[in-house]
Design a protein around this motif. Structure first.
Motif, PDB file in Angstrom:
ATOM      1  N   GLU A 103       0.947   8.818   3.653  1.00 57.37           N
ATOM      2  CA  GLU A 103       0.468   7.401   4.021  1.00 57.37           C
ATOM      3  C   GLU A 103       0.932   6.229   3.202  1.00 57.37           C
ATOM      4  OE1 GLU A 103      -1.161  10.258   3.692  1.00 57.37           O
ATOM      5  OE2 GLU A 103      -2.269  10.600   5.569  1.00 57.37           O
ATOM      6  N   GLY A 104       0.713   5.009   3.630  1.00 53.76           N
ATOM      7  CA  GLY A 104       1.090   3.828   2.713  1.00 53.76           C
ATOM      8  C   GLY A 104       2.062   3.133   3.461  1.00 53.76           C
ATOM      9  N   ASP A 105       1.889   1.755   3.547  1.00 56.51           N
ATOM     10  CA  ASP A 105       2.744   0.717   4.284  1.00 56.51           C
ATOM     11  C   ASP A 105       4.138   0.530   3.285  1.00 56.51           C
ATOM     12  OD1 ASP A 105       1.483   0.895   6.340  1.00 56.51           O
ATOM     13  OD2 ASP A 105       0.064  -1.031   5.823  1.00 56.51           O
ATOM     14  N   LYS A 106       5.350   0.718   3.873  1.00 60.44           N
ATOM     15  CA  LYS A 106       6.291   0.243   3.318  1.00 60.44           C
ATOM     16  C   LYS A 106       6.297  -1.368   3.101  1.00 60.44           C
ATOM     17  CE  LYS A 106       9.036   4.063   4.758  1.00 60.44           C
ATOM     18  NZ  LYS A 106      10.020   4.699   5.588  1.00 60.44           N
ATOM     19  N   PRO A 107       7.108  -1.843   2.341  1.00 60.20           N
ATOM     20  CA  PRO A 107       7.864  -1.068   1.207  1.00 60.20           C
ATOM     21  C   PRO A 107       7.222  -0.685  -0.186  1.00 60.20           C
ATOM     22  CG  PRO A 107       8.179  -3.672   0.961  1.00 60.20           C
ATOM     23  CD  PRO A 107       7.051  -3.454   1.834  1.00 60.20           C
ATOM     24  N   ILE A 108       5.721  -0.916  -0.033  1.00 59.68           N
ATOM     25  CA  ILE A 108       5.007  -0.710  -1.456  1.00 59.68           C
ATOM     26  C   ILE A 108       5.059   0.865  -1.635  1.00 59.68           C
ATOM     27  CG2 ILE A 108       2.797  -0.722  -2.619  1.00 59.68           C
ATOM     28  CD1 ILE A 108       2.407  -3.726  -0.934  1.00 59.68           C
ATOM     29  N   PHE A 109       4.893   1.396  -0.289  1.00 59.80           N
ATOM     30  CA  PHE A 109       4.799   3.022  -0.408  1.00 59.80           C
ATOM     31  C   PHE A 109       5.918   3.697   0.028  1.00 59.80           C
ATOM     32  CE2 PHE A 109       0.297   1.904  -1.037  1.00 59.80           C
ATOM     33  CZ  PHE A 109      -0.355   2.707  -2.128  1.00 59.80           C
ATOM     34  N   ASN A 110       6.340   4.808  -0.373  1.00 61.23           N
ATOM     35  CA  ASN A 110       7.399   5.418   0.164  1.00 61.23           C
ATOM     36  C   ASN A 110       8.697   4.921   0.582  1.00 61.23           C
ATOM     37  OD1 ASN A 110       6.246   8.376   0.557  1.00 61.23           O
ATOM     38  ND2 ASN A 110       4.509   7.252   1.507  1.00 61.23           N
ATOM     39  N   GLN A 111       9.032   3.996  -0.227  1.00 60.87           N
ATOM     40  CA  GLN A 111      10.252   3.364  -0.013  1.00 60.87           C
ATOM     41  C   GLN A 111      10.968   3.125  -1.330  1.00 60.87           C
ATOM     42  OE1 GLN A 111      10.404  -0.344   2.291  1.00 60.87           O
ATOM     43  NE2 GLN A 111      12.530   0.550   3.233  1.00 60.87           N
ATOM     44  N   PRO A 112      11.653   4.131  -1.749  1.00 57.95           N
ATOM     45  CA  PRO A 112      12.240   4.152  -3.207  1.00 57.95           C
ATOM     46  C   PRO A 112      13.681   3.215  -3.238  1.00 57.95           C
ATOM     47  CG  PRO A 112      12.372   6.276  -2.240  1.00 57.95           C
ATOM     48  CD  PRO A 112      11.425   5.621  -1.566  1.00 57.95           C
ATOM     49  N   GLU A 113      14.177   3.276  -2.266  1.00 56.14           N
ATOM     50  CA  GLU A 113      15.450   2.521  -1.986  1.00 56.14           C
ATOM     51  C   GLU A 113      15.339   0.901  -2.651  1.00 56.14           C
ATOM     52  OE1 GLU A 113      14.319   3.475   1.193  1.00 56.14           O
ATOM     53  OE2 GLU A 113      14.201   5.237   0.515  1.00 56.14           O
TER      54      GLU A 113
END
Ligand SMILES: *[C@@H]1O[C@H](CO)[C@@H](O)[C@H](O)[C@H]1NC(C)=O
Length: 557
Positions: free
Chosen positions: A235-245
């Protein structure tokens, strides 16, 4: 006027003494009260953090140092560009502290059960006293007197920090889970095995002299490799969550690299949350800032944002509620990460770069110090690794950086253009790849790591990367992998108040000791390196290990 101030400080002293009594007896609200006062930094006990083995009169180390490295063009240092303004203090989260007999403690310095436990017990009172300046009741009146005479910042030395860590290990556990799990049972078994670690055959890839206890580290690391399973929330909106790039470059890159490598890990990631020992909340403090609060620290937007996220995952799944978050962790390198997570995620294991032992609810033994790494070349993080041999290091001491915070102007005031051996600069002119900044790091004997707006500085890891002995000037900074590394074997810690003595202190380090420290900087280097694909004992595994290790020692059956 001075008279009034003195009176006022006496009143503060008395109130503070009351706070101490609260803390000492662990009355409820003691923490709340003390957190109100933590900002005022009233000194009770003076604890020296730099014990040079002896004071040697100006030794030979200086003799072979020519005056500076003229001809090298100074260059820019990427640094925290934005002044951090914290808006007030939120209610302090009560620490989940339970009284427990010290006898249950596992001595982390000795090999399992040892005579050290007895010493531990004898020192218990003093350990407790060193906890953020707590002193036994009998001393309270003298405290008042001291604070009436002069107020000083309470400095927690590295050895005090370790005592607090040992104390916390023995006395504070996470809350009892609402229902048991097999994963917790496995952690308890791991804890027993780590406690009983004996010195076994050497691992030639590890150097005992940079560790507090190599056997315990090895055993714990092996068990982590064998056992640990991590569940990552999708869960969680990109780019805050789950977007390490988005966070692979610059001084906050640790959180991006960790997230990227964690998500890619076949060994550690599980899709079955029931198997998981740890739950990862994959947020980026840098992207949270960039998205919601790009200028000054807007607590009113970032904190509720994280709280909403938490409400969502704790409503959707039962994992958070089982332990109230004790088996959850986050990894955040931006300065604000510490404060924005303290209120609603304070029960999690927080791996953060901004580790002030007295601020933002940082808890030794639960939270972990995340190395701040300045990644200049994400496509090849090892580019430019290493530095000159000690004999070829022509600069005695080096610093360059922007004037963030209160400390650097003091450093400059004492050492800018004052002494040819002390290459202490403001921000160097910008050059491609920070060429000359890097050149200085590779050619200096000592690299000064002075705190900026907050306690951490990318210089600490940079110094290790370029094989320069780090000189850390940042009171109350908890250095990375504090649980397992013997920092004083390879770094110099100097109290902020000793800046006028900086050169004398460094010069008093005997050449033999300097060479040993330099050697150990090289030995510890592998633990601070990012690899495109993680390898054993590298920084990715060390970060994960520090989270694992803290969970293992706090798990509650
Ligand atoms: C977890 O606890 C919160 C607060 O008590 C509650 O609102 C939520 O529904 C619970 N979650 C689950 C999955 O039961």
């Amino acid at each position: 006027m001075g008279h009034i101030l003195q009176k006022l400080s006496c009143v503060v002293g008395v109130v503070f003494a009351v706070v101490i009594v609260f803390q000492y007896f662990e009355f409820p609200y003691g923490d709340v009260i003390s957190s109100l006062f933590s900002a005022s930094k009233i000194q009770i006990t003076e604890t020296g953090s730099y014990p040079p083995e002896k004071s040697y009169p100006f030794p030979q180390i200086l003799a072979d140092i020519p005056h500076g490295a003229e001809g090298t063009e100074p260059t820019d240092v990427h640094d925290k560009g934005i002044g951090t303004t914290y808006k007030g203090h939120d209610a302090h989260i009560r620490k989940d502290t339970r009284k427990k007999e010290l006898d249950d403690s596992i001595d982390l310095r000795g090999n399992g059960v040892s005579g050290n436990q007895v010493v531990e017990k004898q020192n218990f009172k003093e350990h407790k006293a060193s906890l953020r300046g707590i002193v036994p009741l009998a001393n309270v009146s003298s405290v008042k007197e001291v604070s009436c005479k002069k107020q000083k910042r309470n400095v927690v030395s590295i050895s005090d920090m370790y005592n607090i860590l040992v104390h916390n290990r023995a006395s504070s556990h996470s809350m009892k889970p609402r229902w048991p799990s097999r994963a917790d049972q496995q952690l308890l078994e791991a804890k027993l095995q780590i406690g009983n670690a004996q010195f076994n055959e050497e691992d030639h890839n590890l150097y005992p002299s940079v560790f507090r206890n190599i056997s315990i580290f090895r055993r714990s690391y092996e068990l982590m490799e064998k056992t640990l399973k991590v569940y990552i929330y999708k869960e969680g909106d990109k780019p805050i969550f789950n977007q390490p790039e988005r966070v692979l470059k610059g001084i906050y890159a640790s959180e991006g690299w960790f997230m990227m490598q964690m998500k890619a890990s076949k060994r550690f990631v599980t899709r079955k949350p029931k198997e998981a020992h740890l739950f990862y909340i994959p947020y980026s403090s840098k992207m949270l800032k960039a998205t919601l609060s790009p200028n000054s620290y807007d607590r009113e937007s970032v904190v509720p944002y994280l709280k909403n996220y938490l409400d969502m995952i704790s409503g959707r799944y039962s994992f958070w509620n089982r332990t109230s978050g004790a088996d959850h962790f986050l990894v955040a390198c931006h300065d604000w990460g510490a404060d924005e997570t303290r209120q609603f995620m304070g029960t999690c294991i927080r791996a953060i770069c901004n580790t002030d032992v007295e601020k933002a609810g940082f808890q030794l033994g639960k939270d972990a110090s995340l190395p701040e790494t300045n990644v200049r070349h994400p496509e090849n993080p090892l580019r430019n690794l290493g530095g000159k041999l000690p004999s070829k290091r022509s600069v005695f001491a080096f610093f360059a950086g922007k004037m963030h915070g209160y400390l650097r102007p003091i450093l400059l005031q004492h050492w800018e253009n004052k002494d040819p051996d002390m290459k202490i600069f403001r921000r160097l002119p910008k050059m491609k790849d920070d060429k000359n900044y890097v050149e200085y790091m590779k050619s200096s004997k000592f690299c000064i790591c002075a705190k900026g707006s907050e306690v951490n500085s990318p210089r600490v890891v940079e110094a290790i990367f370029y094989e320069c002995v780090p000189v850390i000037i940042s009171d109350n900074f908890v250095p990375p992998f504090f649980e397992v590394l013997d920092w004083e074997s390879f770094a110099v810690f100097i109290q902020e108040k000793d800046i006028p003595n900086l050169k004398n202190i460094l010069v008093s380090i005997p050449k033999k000791r300097y060479l040993a420290m330099h050697e150990r900087v090289k030995q510890v280097q592998q633990h601070f390196l990012w690899h495109s694909k993680p390898i054993k004992y590298d920084i990715f595994h060390m970060i994960l290990h520090s989270i694992w290790y803290n969970r293992v020692f706090r798990v509650n059956p």
